[in-house]
Structures are given as structure tokens and as C-alpha cells.
Design a protein around this motif. Sequence first.
Motif, PDB file in Angstrom:
ATOM      1  N   LEU A 182       0.849  -1.192   0.000  1.00  0.00           N
ATOM      2  CA  LEU A 182       0.000   0.000   0.000  1.00  0.00           C
ATOM      3  C   LEU A 182       0.876   1.231   0.000  1.00  0.00           C
ATOM      4  N   LYS A 183       0.634   2.134  -0.962  1.00  0.00           N
ATOM      5  CA  LYS A 183       1.382   3.384  -1.028  1.00  0.00           C
ATOM      6  C   LYS A 183       0.724   4.443  -0.164  1.00  0.00           C
ATOM      7  N   GLY A 184       1.561   5.218   0.537  1.00  0.00           N
ATOM      8  CA  GLY A 184       1.075   6.314   1.359  1.00  0.00           C
ATOM      9  C   GLY A 184       2.184   7.324   1.557  1.00  0.00           C
ATOM     10  N   THR A 185       2.096   8.082   2.632  1.00  0.00           N
ATOM     11  CA  THR A 185       3.141   9.049   2.957  1.00  0.00           C
ATOM     12  C   THR A 185       3.547   8.897   4.412  1.00  0.00           C
ATOM     13  N   ASP A 186       4.779   9.317   4.714  1.00  0.00           N
ATOM     14  CA  ASP A 186       5.250   9.262   6.093  1.00  0.00           C
ATOM     15  C   ASP A 186       4.970  10.591   6.786  1.00  0.00           C
ATOM     16  N   ALA A 187       5.494  10.750   8.003  1.00  0.00           N
ATOM     17  CA  ALA A 187       5.234  11.959   8.797  1.00  0.00           C
ATOM     18  C   ALA A 187       5.763  13.221   8.117  1.00  0.00           C
ATOM     19  N   GLN A 188       6.767  13.067   7.264  1.00  0.00           N
ATOM     20  CA  GLN A 188       7.355  14.223   6.562  1.00  0.00           C
ATOM     21  C   GLN A 188       6.673  14.487   5.217  1.00  0.00           C
ATOM     22  N   GLY A 189       5.656  13.709   4.907  1.00  0.00           N
ATOM     23  CA  GLY A 189       4.956  13.884   3.647  1.00  0.00           C
ATOM     24  C   GLY A 189       5.628  13.212   2.469  1.00  0.00           C
ATOM     25  N   GLU A 190       6.665  12.408   2.748  1.00  0.00           N
ATOM     26  CA  GLU A 190       7.363  11.697   1.678  1.00  0.00           C
ATOM     27  C   GLU A 190       6.657  10.372   1.389  1.00  0.00           C
ATOM     28  N   ARG A 191       6.792   9.904   0.159  1.00  0.00           N
ATOM     29  CA  ARG A 191       6.168   8.644  -0.240  1.00  0.00           C
ATOM     30  C   ARG A 191       6.698   7.489   0.612  1.00  0.00           C
ATOM     31  N   HIS A 192       5.800   6.661   1.060  1.00  0.00           N
ATOM     32  CA  HIS A 192       6.174   5.521   1.907  1.00  0.00           C
ATOM     33  C   HIS A 192       5.253   4.348   1.579  1.00  0.00           C
ATOM     34  N   VAL A 193       5.840   3.165   1.454  1.00  0.00           N
ATOM     35  CA  VAL A 193       5.093   1.970   1.077  1.00  0.00           C
ATOM     36  C   VAL A 193       5.195   0.953   2.204  1.00  0.00           C
ATOM     37  N   ARG A 194       4.095   0.231   2.458  1.00  0.00           N
ATOM     38  CA  ARG A 194       4.108  -0.771   3.530  1.00  0.00           C
ATOM     39  C   ARG A 194       3.311  -2.000   3.117  1.00  0.00           C
ATOM     40  N   VAL A 195       3.625  -3.116   3.769  1.00  0.00           N
ATOM     41  CA  VAL A 195       2.882  -4.359   3.569  1.00  0.00           C
ATOM     42  C   VAL A 195       1.588  -4.282   4.367  1.00  0.00           C
ATOM     43  N   VAL A 196       0.488  -4.695   3.755  1.00  0.00           N
ATOM     44  CA  VAL A 196      -0.813  -4.715   4.434  1.00  0.00           C
ATOM     45  C   VAL A 196      -1.474  -6.066   4.222  1.00  0.00           C
ATOM     46  N   GLY A 197      -2.592  -6.265   4.892  1.00  0.00           N
ATOM     47  CA  GLY A 197      -3.319  -7.518   4.759  1.00  0.00           C
ATOM     48  C   GLY A 197      -3.917  -7.683   3.371  1.00  0.00           C
ATOM     49  N   ALA A 198      -4.109  -8.929   2.985  1.00  0.00           N
ATOM     50  CA  ALA A 198      -4.594  -9.237   1.634  1.00  0.00           C
ATOM     51  C   ALA A 198      -5.974  -8.648   1.360  1.00  0.00           C
ATOM     52  N   GLY A 199      -6.744  -8.372   2.403  1.00  0.00           N
ATOM     53  CA  GLY A 199      -8.090  -7.868   2.194  1.00  0.00           C
ATOM     54  C   GLY A 199      -8.185  -6.373   2.014  1.00  0.00           C
ATOM     55  N   HIS A 200      -7.061  -5.670   2.100  1.00  0.00           N
ATOM     56  CA  HIS A 200      -7.096  -4.212   1.989  1.00  0.00           C
ATOM     57  C   HIS A 200      -7.461  -3.812   0.559  1.00  0.00           C
ATOM     58  N   GLU A 201      -8.529  -3.026   0.408  1.00  0.00           N
ATOM     59  CA  GLU A 201      -9.058  -2.741  -0.927  1.00  0.00           C
ATOM     60  C   GLU A 201      -8.136  -1.886  -1.786  1.00  0.00           C
ATOM     61  N   ALA A 202      -7.281  -1.064  -1.156  1.00  0.00           N
ATOM     62  CA  ALA A 202      -6.403  -0.177  -1.930  1.00  0.00           C
ATOM     63  C   ALA A 202      -5.034  -0.792  -2.190  1.00  0.00           C
ATOM     64  N   ALA A 203      -4.782  -1.979  -1.647  1.00  0.00           N
ATOM     65  CA  ALA A 203      -3.462  -2.600  -1.784  1.00  0.00           C
ATOM     66  C   ALA A 203      -3.291  -3.220  -3.168  1.00  0.00           C
ATOM     67  N   GLN A 204      -2.034  -3.365  -3.574  1.00  0.00           N
ATOM     68  CA  GLN A 204      -1.704  -3.993  -4.848  1.00  0.00           C
ATOM     69  C   GLN A 204      -0.942  -5.290  -4.591  1.00  0.00           C
ATOM     70  N   ARG A 205      -1.390  -6.363  -5.231  1.00  0.00           N
ATOM     71  CA  ARG A 205      -0.654  -7.621  -5.093  1.00  0.00           C
ATOM     72  C   ARG A 205       0.755  -7.430  -5.646  1.00  0.00           C
ATOM     73  N   SER A 206       1.748  -7.925  -4.917  1.00  0.00           N
ATOM     74  CA  SER A 206       3.151  -7.711  -5.280  1.00  0.00           C
ATOM     75  C   SER A 206       3.920  -9.003  -5.065  1.00  0.00           C
ATOM     76  N   ILE A 207       4.647  -9.430  -6.104  1.00  0.00           N
ATOM     77  CA  ILE A 207       5.344 -10.722  -6.050  1.00  0.00           C
ATOM     78  C   ILE A 207       6.819 -10.527  -6.375  1.00  0.00           C
ATOM     79  N   SER A 208       7.679 -10.973  -5.467  1.00  0.00           N
ATOM     80  CA  SER A 208       9.128 -10.953  -5.674  1.00  0.00           C
ATOM     81  C   SER A 208       9.648 -12.385  -5.546  1.00  0.00           C
ATOM     82  N   ILE A 209      10.541 -12.771  -6.444  1.00  0.00           N
ATOM     83  CA  ILE A 209      11.127 -14.118  -6.431  1.00  0.00           C
ATOM     84  C   ILE A 209      12.598 -13.980  -6.058  1.00  0.00           C
TER      85      ILE A 209
END
Length: 308
Positions: A182-209
Amino acid sequence: MRQVLVGEGGDGQRLDNFLLRLLKGVPKTHVYRLIRSGEVRVNKGRAGADTRLAAGDTVRVPPVRVAAPSATAAPPREFAAVHEDEHLLAIDKPAGVAVHGGSGVSFGVIEQLRRARPEARFLELVHRLDKETSGLLLLAKKRSALKHLQDQFRARGTEKLYAALVFGDWPAQRKVIDLPLLKGTDAQGERHVRVVGAGHEAAQRSISIVQVVRRVGGCTLLDVRIATGRTHQIRVHLAHAGCPIVGDPKYGDFARNKAFARDRGFERMFLHARRLAFDHPASGDRVVLEAPLPADCAALLDALAQDR
């Protein structure tokens, strides 16, 4: 309020990229704010930053104050070319150089290359790399090549392989990370990305091998292929797994990063786009490009291997 007609040069271009070129001198954050607020309209309707424009579209652009030309205009600069022909250019981008200006960065790779090549009729980024990441970066020299290559990236027809050195002992059996981001912003207003639960409607499935290449000095060198190209995907996935990338200033182990900078003189993030494969936009032939590890990364591995 002005109405801008999209010409052939803007056909297939993302709305945000179109506006960033149109509104030179306007901070990137402000451009995205205008899009989110609905003040920018395409054919009288609201549109997102990733909306693809077509020749003949009309873009409504609200009045904005454009900053005076900066004294630090982009200097002309060429970068190490890995491949070049009449359709595309692939370079080995150094760490610490943004791919484009904006968000506090006056200029990046694309602005410097355009200044170095004033005769170039067309030059656009096909994809992006984080400022801190080094390695293979692809640019298109024709609009047709840009559309063809970006379609491949969206359809996952490309192969992208990164070398990442992480703190800790990566478990060899952990080969696939399939976690939504899920993309968002941190306390300084900078872009910040975090892992969220699979049911989060705004999240994007992401796969790394992930594949272990080498264990050295309390760290693990990994090859990471990304099946999805999400913002900061590799950095967030590896950090979430407890093995942050060495030198990562946003998601990393800050104390150990500081120690590596002090004791080993290593002050960058160890993430390198080392392999890129795609179908050539004109011939259809498969193109496979390689960029060796930068000298500072190779030297760090050698130094860690000598530790006892």
C-alpha cells in the motif's frame, strides 16, 4: 484556465508525465495535487495520474504559478550506454541520480540527457528506478517504441533481475514473497510503502522471487526477480522479511547503515538492476542486457569476504 490539445507527441503518454513536461517549474507534488483534486480534466472528465492520453484529447489545465528558471538548470550529461539503436537507449544509471526532476530534485537523468542531445526529437523514460538504485534504465527514442515497451512492462513481458545485499541470513527455502503493498506518505509527507493484509481494498498484489547467491560477512547477496513492478517493492518486501537492504535510507537498518558508512566507507543502497530482457519494439527479437555490479558494491563484497 486553459485548454491544451494533445498532439501526436502526447499520444499514449500518461497524464502526469504530460503535465510535468507542460508545467516545467511547477513542483511535482503540486502537479499530482492538481490531478487528485480534479482541477485537471481530460475531455471534461476527471482523470487519474496514470490516464493514457490520445492525440486529439483536450486537457483542461488550471492556472498555476511557474517558478522562475533555476540557476541550477540541468547540465548536459551522457551516461554509460549498454545498448543503443534508432529506437531505444539503455544506460547503466549510477546510484544517487534521480531518473527525473521533481520532489526537491532539480533535474535527473532524462533532463540531463535531453540537454546533452539537443538534436533528439524524442527521448522518454520507459520505466523508472529509485534514485538510490543503480543499473539498467531503458529510454525510448521514438513514440512507437515507448508505447510498445510500456505495453510489455504492463503485460509483464519483460524480465527484471536485481542484485540486493541484505543484512542477515536469508533463508534459502524462502523463494517467493507474495505480499500486497500500500502506497502512502510518512510523517514528513514523503512517499512511503508498507505491507498490508490481503483484504485491503487499496493494496496492490506484489510478487518478488528471491534466490540466494552468496553469504558473506553477516549479509546475504540475493538475486531478486520482480513479477510485479510496484513502487519500492523489493525494498519493502525484503525489509518486511527481516533482512533490509544494506544502505537503504528509507526502509533499512539505520544503525547498521551508519556503521557501514563509518567503518567501510559504503554510503549507498546496495540494490542494482543487473539484468533486463524484453522484445525489441521494431524487430521483435528478444534483447537481453546486463550491467555488472558497480565497483563500490563489488569492493564491499570483497571486504566482507575477508572478515573472519
